[in-house]
Design a protein around this motif. Structure first.
Motif, PDB file in Angstrom:
ATOM      1  N   UNK A  55       0.824  -1.210   0.000  1.00  0.00           N
ATOM      2  CA  UNK A  55       0.000   0.000   0.000  1.00  0.00           C
ATOM      3  C   UNK A  55       0.857   1.259   0.000  1.00  0.00           C
ATOM      4  N   UNK A  56       0.260   2.331  -0.527  1.00  0.00           N
ATOM      5  CA  UNK A  56       0.985   3.582  -0.719  1.00  0.00           C
ATOM      6  C   UNK A  56       0.127   4.752  -0.247  1.00  0.00           C
ATOM      7  N   UNK A  57       0.660   5.557   0.673  1.00  0.00           N
ATOM      8  CA  UNK A  57      -0.035   6.781   1.077  1.00  0.00           C
ATOM      9  C   UNK A  57      -0.118   7.731  -0.110  1.00  0.00           C
ATOM     10  N   UNK A  58      -1.301   8.291  -0.349  1.00  0.00           N
ATOM     11  CA  UNK A  58      -1.475   9.244  -1.437  1.00  0.00           C
ATOM     12  C   UNK A  58      -2.139  10.509  -0.894  1.00  0.00           C
ATOM     13  N   UNK A  59      -2.031  11.571  -1.653  1.00  0.00           N
ATOM     14  CA  UNK A  59      -2.673  12.817  -1.244  1.00  0.00           C
ATOM     15  C   UNK A  59      -4.176  12.725  -1.525  1.00  0.00           C
ATOM     16  N   UNK A  60      -5.000  13.458  -0.788  1.00  0.00           N
ATOM     17  CA  UNK A  60      -6.459  13.362  -0.974  1.00  0.00           C
ATOM     18  C   UNK A  60      -6.913  13.683  -2.392  1.00  0.00           C
ATOM     19  N   UNK A  61      -6.185  14.570  -3.094  1.00  0.00           N
ATOM     20  CA  UNK A  61      -6.654  14.976  -4.417  1.00  0.00           C
ATOM     21  C   UNK A  61      -6.455  13.907  -5.484  1.00  0.00           C
ATOM     22  N   UNK A  62      -5.736  12.830  -5.164  1.00  0.00           N
ATOM     23  CA  UNK A  62      -5.657  11.720  -6.121  1.00  0.00           C
ATOM     24  C   UNK A  62      -7.055  11.158  -6.368  1.00  0.00           C
ATOM     25  N   UNK A  63      -7.857  11.064  -5.312  1.00  0.00           N
ATOM     26  CA  UNK A  63      -9.203  10.503  -5.433  1.00  0.00           C
ATOM     27  C   UNK A  63     -10.104  11.359  -6.309  1.00  0.00           C
ATOM     28  N   UNK A 121       6.311  12.326   2.497  1.00  0.00           N
ATOM     29  CA  UNK A 121       5.489  13.097   1.554  1.00  0.00           C
ATOM     30  C   UNK A 121       4.650  12.119   0.732  1.00  0.00           C
ATOM     31  N   UNK A 122       3.335  12.059   0.961  1.00  0.00           N
ATOM     32  CA  UNK A 122       2.492  11.134   0.207  1.00  0.00           C
ATOM     33  C   UNK A 122       2.586  11.386  -1.303  1.00  0.00           C
ATOM     34  N   UNK A 123       2.401  10.321  -2.061  1.00  0.00           N
ATOM     35  CA  UNK A 123       2.461  10.426  -3.520  1.00  0.00           C
ATOM     36  C   UNK A 123       1.217  11.125  -4.035  1.00  0.00           C
ATOM     37  N   UNK A 124       1.394  12.040  -4.981  1.00  0.00           N
ATOM     38  CA  UNK A 124       0.264  12.834  -5.454  1.00  0.00           C
ATOM     39  C   UNK A 124       0.130  12.876  -6.955  1.00  0.00           C
ATOM     40  N   UNK A 125      -0.827  13.659  -7.464  1.00  0.00           N
ATOM     41  CA  UNK A 125      -1.117  13.720  -8.885  1.00  0.00           C
ATOM     42  C   UNK A 125       0.085  14.080  -9.749  1.00  0.00           C
ATOM     43  N   UNK A 126       1.055  14.744  -9.166  1.00  0.00           N
ATOM     44  CA  UNK A 126       2.247  15.086  -9.951  1.00  0.00           C
ATOM     45  C   UNK A 126       2.917  13.867 -10.523  1.00  0.00           C
ATOM     46  N   UNK A 163      -3.564   4.567  -1.762  1.00  0.00           N
ATOM     47  CA  UNK A 163      -3.778   4.168  -3.157  1.00  0.00           C
ATOM     48  C   UNK A 163      -5.000   4.838  -3.774  1.00  0.00           C
ATOM     49  N   UNK A 164      -5.130   6.136  -3.502  1.00  0.00           N
ATOM     50  CA  UNK A 164      -6.191   6.920  -4.119  1.00  0.00           C
ATOM     51  C   UNK A 164      -7.569   6.685  -3.541  1.00  0.00           C
ATOM     52  N   UNK A 165      -7.660   5.959  -2.421  1.00  0.00           N
ATOM     53  CA  UNK A 165      -8.952   5.653  -1.813  1.00  0.00           C
ATOM     54  C   UNK A 165      -8.925   6.008  -0.332  1.00  0.00           C
TER      55      UNK A 165
END
Length: 299
Positions: free
Chosen positions: A87-95, A292-297, A246-248
């Motif tokens: 699993x991967x921490x992501x930023x909220x805006x990925x969702x 730093x969570x992975x994000x849309x960038x 993971x975007x969720x």
């Protein structure tokens, strides 16, 4: 006098490269190794002879990941219990970006795991990042005809197995709230009310920690397993927090000392949980402790 230096393409494109390797490998640890190897190759090459640093780095990372996938498949054949992606921490805006969120969801990564290494590389480059057939052929040293054939086969394979993806964040939060409340009270009936008739749960302990050795099917089996796990003495004092994984919207489980001990992601459709994926293997939790969570960038 201020001397301006060109940005390091390895740093500039890191999110893209991380996203490429992670989607191919389903492993944060392997992805970081691949990126390190790619930086070393970039440092050793004559930069003056590289017309497109971004393309060069994507090609390097993709081919390194292909090599790693081949050996990873052998390791996974002897894996204890169900194998789940890290699993991967992501930023909220990925969702907020449905296609991006789907492409890194655990459910999709599990589907990609059923592709051959070459099919997976072609699918990721074409369907996720929009590379042309010619660009993929050059990156993978294949003919365009071979790439088109592989792309068609991979796309059909994924389409047949693609999970239904629910992007309603508010609905996911409501279901998760009710799920937590039911688990906290140990109410098996309330838990089962939230589980779809076809629900399946997977728990990845890797033989390191106790977990179900096979997928569990049906509300009764899944609810009894969940409540049984939560009742174990060794879980006394753990904290369960909301997190974007993971975007969720998912759940992060922490020990009393604050250390991460697991995560739980849900597949939700029509207000019911259709799938649960619990990652419990201590060796596969690095992506849940990112500074730093992975994000849309990264798309």
């Amino acid at each position: 006098m201020i001397v301006e230096t060109a940005p390091d393409p390895g740093v500039e494109h890191r999110r893209l490269l991380f996203g490429t390797a992670y989607r191919m490998l389903g492993s944060v640890a392997d992805t970081e190794d691949i990126l390190q190897d790619a930086w070393l190759k970039w440092a050793a090459v004559d930069h003056a002879g590289v017309r497109n640093p971004k393309a060069y780095l994507v090609r390097t990372v993709t081919n390194l990941a292909l090599n790693r996938l081949t050996s990873a498949q052998v390791r996974r054949e002897s894996y204890v219990g169900p194998w789940l992606p890290e699993p991967l921490l992501t930023t909220p805006d990925v969702a907020e970006q449905a296609e991006l969120a789907e492409s890194v969801s655990l459910a999709m990564l599990v589907v990609l795991e059923t592709l051959s290494p070459l099919e997976r590389a072609v699918f990721v480059l074409r369907e996720v990042f929009g590379y042309s057939t010619a660009e993929i052929a050059e990156a993978l040293d294949r003919t365009e005809a071979a790439v088109r054939q592989t792309a068609h086969r991979a796309k059909a394979h994924v389409a047949a197995r693609r999970p239904r993806f629910d992007t309603d964040t508010e609905e996911r939060r409501r279901v998760t709230d009710r799920f937590l409340a039911a688990c906290a009270t140990g109410d098996a009936g309330a838990v089962k009310e939230l589980l779809a008739p076809e629900v399946t749960s997977w728990s990845d302990g890797g033989g390191v920690v106790r977990a179900a050795r096979r997928p569990l099917h049906g509300p009764d089996h899944v609810a009894r397993w969940l409540l049984g796990v939560l009742a174990k003495p060794e879980l006394a004092g753990v904290a369960i927090d909301y997190a974007w994984i993971n975007g969720e919207q998912a759940l992060l489980v922490r020990a009393p000392d604050g250390g991460v001990v697991g995560s739980l992601n849900f597949d939700i459709a029509d207000g019911l949980i259709t799938g649960l994926r619990a990652q419990l293997n201590p060796g596969k939790l690095a992506g849940l402790t990112l500074a730093e969570p992975w994000g849309p960038g990264g798309s």
